[in-house]
Motif scaffolding. Structure first.
Motif, short mmCIF file in Angstrom:
data_model
loop_
_atom_site.label_atom_id
_atom_site.label_comp_id
_atom_site.label_asym_id
_atom_site.label_seq_id
_atom_site.Cartn_x
_atom_site.Cartn_y
_atom_site.Cartn_z
N GLU A 51 -14.01 -6.24 13.21
CA GLU A 51 -15.14 -6.12 13.05
C GLU A 51 -15.32 -7.63 12.84
OE1 GLU A 51 -17.35 -4.37 10.30
OE2 GLU A 51 -17.02 -4.38 8.42
N ARG A 52 -15.76 -8.49 13.69
CA ARG A 52 -16.61 -9.95 12.58
C ARG A 52 -17.65 -9.77 12.96
NH1 ARG A 52 -14.98 -14.98 17.14
NH2 ARG A 52 -14.94 -17.22 14.82
N PRO A 53 -18.28 -9.97 12.03
CA PRO A 53 -20.07 -9.31 12.24
C PRO A 53 -20.74 -10.72 12.16
CG PRO A 53 -19.23 -8.67 9.92
CD PRO A 53 -18.41 -8.87 10.64
N GLU A 54 -20.70 -11.07 11.94
CA GLU A 54 -22.01 -12.56 12.02
C GLU A 54 -20.39 -14.13 12.73
OE1 GLU A 54 -23.00 -13.53 7.82
OE2 GLU A 54 -23.28 -12.13 7.08
N GLY A 55 -20.26 -13.72 13.28
CA GLY A 55 -19.22 -14.43 14.00
C GLY A 55 -18.40 -15.34 13.56
N SER A 56 -17.82 -14.87 11.79
CA SER A 56 -16.85 -16.41 11.74
C SER A 56 -16.31 -15.28 10.82
CB SER A 56 -17.79 -16.79 10.37
OG SER A 56 -18.46 -16.11 9.32
N VAL A 57 -16.12 -15.01 9.72
CA VAL A 57 -14.83 -14.37 9.19
C VAL A 57 -14.78 -12.85 9.58
CG1 VAL A 57 -14.47 -12.69 7.29
CG2 VAL A 57 -15.42 -15.44 7.11
N SER A 58 -13.60 -12.54 9.58
CA SER A 58 -13.34 -11.05 10.21
C SER A 58 -12.19 -10.25 9.63
CB SER A 58 -12.04 -11.30 12.00
OG SER A 58 -12.18 -10.20 12.65
N THR A 59 -12.45 -8.52 9.30
CA THR A 59 -11.60 -8.01 8.88
C THR A 59 -11.30 -7.26 9.45
OG1 THR A 59 -13.27 -8.32 7.30
CG2 THR A 59 -11.44 -6.65 7.08
N LEU A 60 -9.80 -7.03 9.73
CA LEU A 60 -9.19 -5.83 9.95
C LEU A 60 -8.54 -4.96 9.41
CD1 LEU A 60 -7.04 -4.91 13.06
CD2 LEU A 60 -5.76 -6.10 11.36
N LYS A 61 -9.82 -3.64 9.35
CA LYS A 61 -9.08 -2.79 8.37
C LYS A 61 -8.21 -1.69 9.05
CE LYS A 61 -13.97 -2.99 6.81
NZ LYS A 61 -15.10 -2.52 6.49
N ILE A 62 -7.22 -1.12 8.03
CA ILE A 62 -5.93 0.11 8.56
C ILE A 62 -6.48 1.09 8.02
CG2 ILE A 62 -3.81 0.36 9.36
CD1 ILE A 62 -3.31 -2.29 9.02
N GLN A 63 -6.55 2.47 8.50
CA GLN A 63 -7.23 3.39 7.38
C GLN A 63 -5.41 4.25 7.48
OE1 GLN A 63 -10.10 5.36 10.40
NE2 GLN A 63 -11.34 4.30 7.96
N ARG A 64 -5.23 4.98 6.38
CA ARG A 64 -4.32 5.99 6.49
C ARG A 64 -2.92 5.43 6.67
NH1 ARG A 64 -8.37 8.34 8.87
NH2 ARG A 64 -7.50 8.64 10.80
N THR A 65 -2.73 4.41 6.20
CA THR A 65 -2.01 3.49 7.09
C THR A 65 -0.17 4.23 6.77
OG1 THR A 65 -1.65 2.93 3.79
CG2 THR A 65 -2.33 1.18 5.53
N ALA A 96 0.69 -0.83 -0.22
CA ALA A 96 -0.30 0.07 0.09
C ALA A 96 0.86 1.02 0.28
CB ALA A 96 -1.09 -0.07 1.30
N LYS A 97 0.10 1.96 -0.93
CA LYS A 97 0.98 3.30 -0.46
C LYS A 97 0.98 4.28 1.05
CE LYS A 97 1.91 4.69 -5.57
NZ LYS A 97 1.02 5.05 -6.45
N ARG A 98 1.29 5.01 1.24
CA ARG A 98 1.27 5.41 2.49
C ARG A 98 -0.54 6.19 2.50
NH1 ARG A 98 3.35 10.61 4.78
NH2 ARG A 98 4.61 10.89 3.04
N GLY A 99 -1.25 6.99 2.98
CA GLY A 99 -2.56 6.86 3.27
C GLY A 99 -3.51 6.71 2.96
N GLN A 100 -3.33 5.21 2.05
CA GLN A 100 -4.47 4.41 1.70
C GLN A 100 -5.04 3.52 2.88
OE1 GLN A 100 -2.42 1.62 -1.40
NE2 GLN A 100 -3.30 2.99 -3.17
N ASP A 101 -5.99 2.48 2.86
CA ASP A 101 -6.82 2.17 3.61
C ASP A 101 -6.65 1.06 2.85
OD1 ASP A 101 -9.58 3.85 4.20
OD2 ASP A 101 -7.73 5.03 4.58
#
Lengths: 116, 111
Positions: free
Chosen positions: A68-82, A13-18
């Motif tokens: 987040e893990r909205p349905e109790g199975s798959v999870s996503t880790l999000k990083i903003q403005r890397t 990722a380029k710096r600043g990307q999500d």
């Protein structure tokens, strides 16, 4: 059976990307964990889910990190403005039983994030 | 929070010899101590674990000992083989889910 899987395996990722990192835990596993592993270091705890509830997010480095893990199975880790200091391997782990019991944590292969 | 220190950071042994890795922890409430093996570019894999009500545990060539009074635990690998070459991490848990890891030991088994 299928183990913990993560995607993508590599992300530049380029710096600043999500970015969004995905974790598919072992089917039926109640507990899910995210760890950050810097080069040459041991994994460091980021956050813990029991089913869909995020019970501990004390390890998230800043408010740019969100999981987040909205349905109790798959999870996503999000990083903003890397930022460059976010470069690391992000590991996901799952275990069968919930807190307060202790069970083996099974790790995924990780996503190697490089921020330019 | 929990602080885990691991020594040595690198270890080179002759094939067939034993390898010992030592870890100390800070939180006396810690009650679960797993050891993970991580090969280059691969996921950490549990090789053995021990709980605070046990002093020693053995699984074939691998053994772990725990001294709760001194707050340290050790991994022993006997009759080392080339496939034992990897990075080994100790960890401790005091709240039944969060693992605190040591910095790792790179083990090289010389043929």
């Amino acid at each position: 059976g299928a183990g913990v899987s993560q995607s993508p395996r590599y992300k530049v990722a380029k710096r600043g990307q999500d970015v969004a990192l995905r974790c598919d835990p072992i089917s039926g596993h109640v507990s899910l964990f995210w760890y950050q592993q810097a080069l040459g270091q041991g994994p460091e705890f980021l956050t813990y889910f029991q089913n869909e509830a995020q019970l501990d997010k004390s390890g998230l480095p800043s408010d740019r990190f969100f999981a987040e893990r909205p349905e109790g199975s798959v999870s996503t880790l999000k990083i903003q403005r890397t930022q460059q200091e976010d470069s690391a391997v992000y590991l996901c782990a799952s275990s069968l039983v919930p807190h307060p019991s202790t069970d083996t944590q099974y790790f995924g292969p990780g996503t190697r994030l490089t921020v330019l | 929070g929990e602080n885990v220190e691991q020594h040595p950071s690198t270890l080179s042994v002759q094939e067939g010899d034993s390898a010992v890795i030592k870890c100390t922890y800070s939180d006396s409430a810690s009650n679960y101590f797993p050891w993970y093996k991580q090969e280059l570019g691969k996921r950490p894999q549990l090789i053995i674990d021990i709980r605070s009500n046990v002093g020693e545990k053995k699984d074939q060539r691998i053994a772990v000992t725990l001294n709760k009074t001194a707050k340290h635990f050790s991994l022993h690998i006997t009759e080392t083989q080339p496939e034992d070459s990897a990075v080994y991490f100790c960890a401790a848990s005091s709240n039944d889910y969060k693992l605190s890891f040591g910095a790792g030991t790179t083990v090289t088994v010389r043929a």
